[in-house]
Design an enzyme around this catalytic site. Structure first.
Site, mmCIF file in Angstrom:
data_model
loop_
_atom_site.group_PDB
_atom_site.id
_atom_site.type_symbol
_atom_site.label_atom_id
_atom_site.label_comp_id
_atom_site.label_asym_id
_atom_site.label_seq_id
_atom_site.Cartn_x
_atom_site.Cartn_y
_atom_site.Cartn_z
ATOM 1 N N VAL A 17 -67.364 8.289 -46.433
ATOM 2 C CA VAL A 17 -66.563 9.406 -45.945
ATOM 3 C C VAL A 17 -66.721 10.559 -46.925
ATOM 4 O O VAL A 17 -67.020 10.349 -48.102
ATOM 5 C CB VAL A 17 -65.069 9.038 -45.784
ATOM 6 C CG1 VAL A 17 -64.881 8.030 -44.665
ATOM 7 C CG2 VAL A 17 -64.489 8.512 -47.083
ATOM 8 N N SER A 18 -66.511 11.780 -46.434
ATOM 9 C CA SER A 18 -66.811 12.954 -47.243
ATOM 10 C C SER A 18 -65.704 13.329 -48.217
ATOM 11 O O SER A 18 -65.960 13.886 -49.271
ATOM 12 C CB SER A 18 -67.108 14.151 -46.337
ATOM 13 O OG SER A 18 -68.241 13.884 -45.543
ATOM 14 N N THR A 19 -64.471 13.072 -47.873
ATOM 15 C CA THR A 19 -63.358 13.487 -48.731
ATOM 16 C C THR A 19 -62.351 12.363 -48.876
ATOM 17 O O THR A 19 -62.340 11.401 -48.102
ATOM 18 C CB THR A 19 -62.642 14.729 -48.152
ATOM 19 O OG1 THR A 19 -62.150 14.405 -46.839
ATOM 20 C CG2 THR A 19 -63.598 15.907 -48.049
ATOM 21 N N GLN A 22 -60.124 11.206 -45.865
ATOM 22 C CA GLN A 22 -60.702 10.472 -44.747
ATOM 23 C C GLN A 22 -60.683 8.986 -45.089
ATOM 24 O O GLN A 22 -60.870 8.591 -46.230
ATOM 25 C CB GLN A 22 -62.134 10.932 -44.474
ATOM 26 C CG GLN A 22 -62.218 12.350 -43.932
ATOM 27 C CD GLN A 22 -63.655 12.746 -43.646
ATOM 28 O OE1 GLN A 22 -64.573 12.306 -44.331
ATOM 29 N NE2 GLN A 22 -63.851 13.574 -42.638
#
Length: 210
Positions: A17-19, A22
């Site tokens: 996940v990017s952040t 998330q």
């Protein structure tokens, strides 16, 4: 997270996940439902654009010939087409199959292998295009008298090639040090380090703005 040992012929999962806001559980749960063992799923919380993906690097190094890498969606392997194609090619060279849970990609099947080969062909084409642009840029610089007896100045084409050279092998690059890449490109190590740092900072700003 992963088990202590990886043997040939197993399925290894990867989720990203990017952040921090998330949740990885959506992907890891889907991988478990697809038959993955939780102990064989590597994870990252990082932008697909960054090279700092320790989970993926560990995952790639754990894979052995005959293993299968399983991901939830293809874009979990990278943010852009270039990174995806490079990763696909590295997996193929390592003799690792790829399975994508939500998409019709499974290189254990004839159609999946065909798709894999198509991706590899695009990767080769892209490398040749990068090399062609780099050579054209250097030729244009020479014609303008910008090189002469000096080291060539940094161009977007050179920066793109440098980023590939220093990118970890697990992510599709050549894994060179900044000094090695600078020597390969015949530019100053200080200049290359400065430009790579600036490019990475810009990518981080773009991720925050996205």
């Amino acid at each position: 997270m992963h088990s202590e040992a990886t043997t040939s012929g197993i399925h290894v999962g990867y989720a990203r996940v990017s952040t921090d806001d998330q949740r990885l559980e959506l992907q890891t749960d889907a991988l478990v439902k697809a038959g993955m063992l939780p102990s064989e799923i590597f994870t990252d919380k990082a932008s697909g654009a960054t090279t700092d993906r320790p989970g993926f690097i560990d995952c790639f190094r754990a894979l052995r010939e005959g293993d299968t890498l399983v991901v939830w969606k293809l874009d979990r392997l990278g943010r852009n087409l270039s990174q995806l194609l490079q990763t696909a090619e590295r997996l193929e060279k390592k003799g690792v199959r790829l399975k994508v849970v939500t998409e019709a990609i499974d290189t254990s099947t004839p159609m999946g292998r065909f798709m894999f080969n198509v991706m590899g062909s695009f990767a080769q084409l892209e490398r040749e295009m990068i090399q062609e642009r780099t050579l054209a840029g250097l030729a244009a610089a020479r014609e303008r008298g910008r090189i002469g007896g000096r080291r060539p100045v940094m161009t977007p084409e050179l920066l793109e090639q440098a980023q590939h050279l220093v990118l970890d092998e697990a992510a599709g690059g050549e894994g060179l040090s900044v000094a090695q890449a600078a020597k390969r490109l015949k530019i100053s190590k200080t200049t290359l380090y400065r430009e790579l740092s600036a490019a990475q900072a810009q990518e981080g700003a773009n991720d925050l703005a996205a």
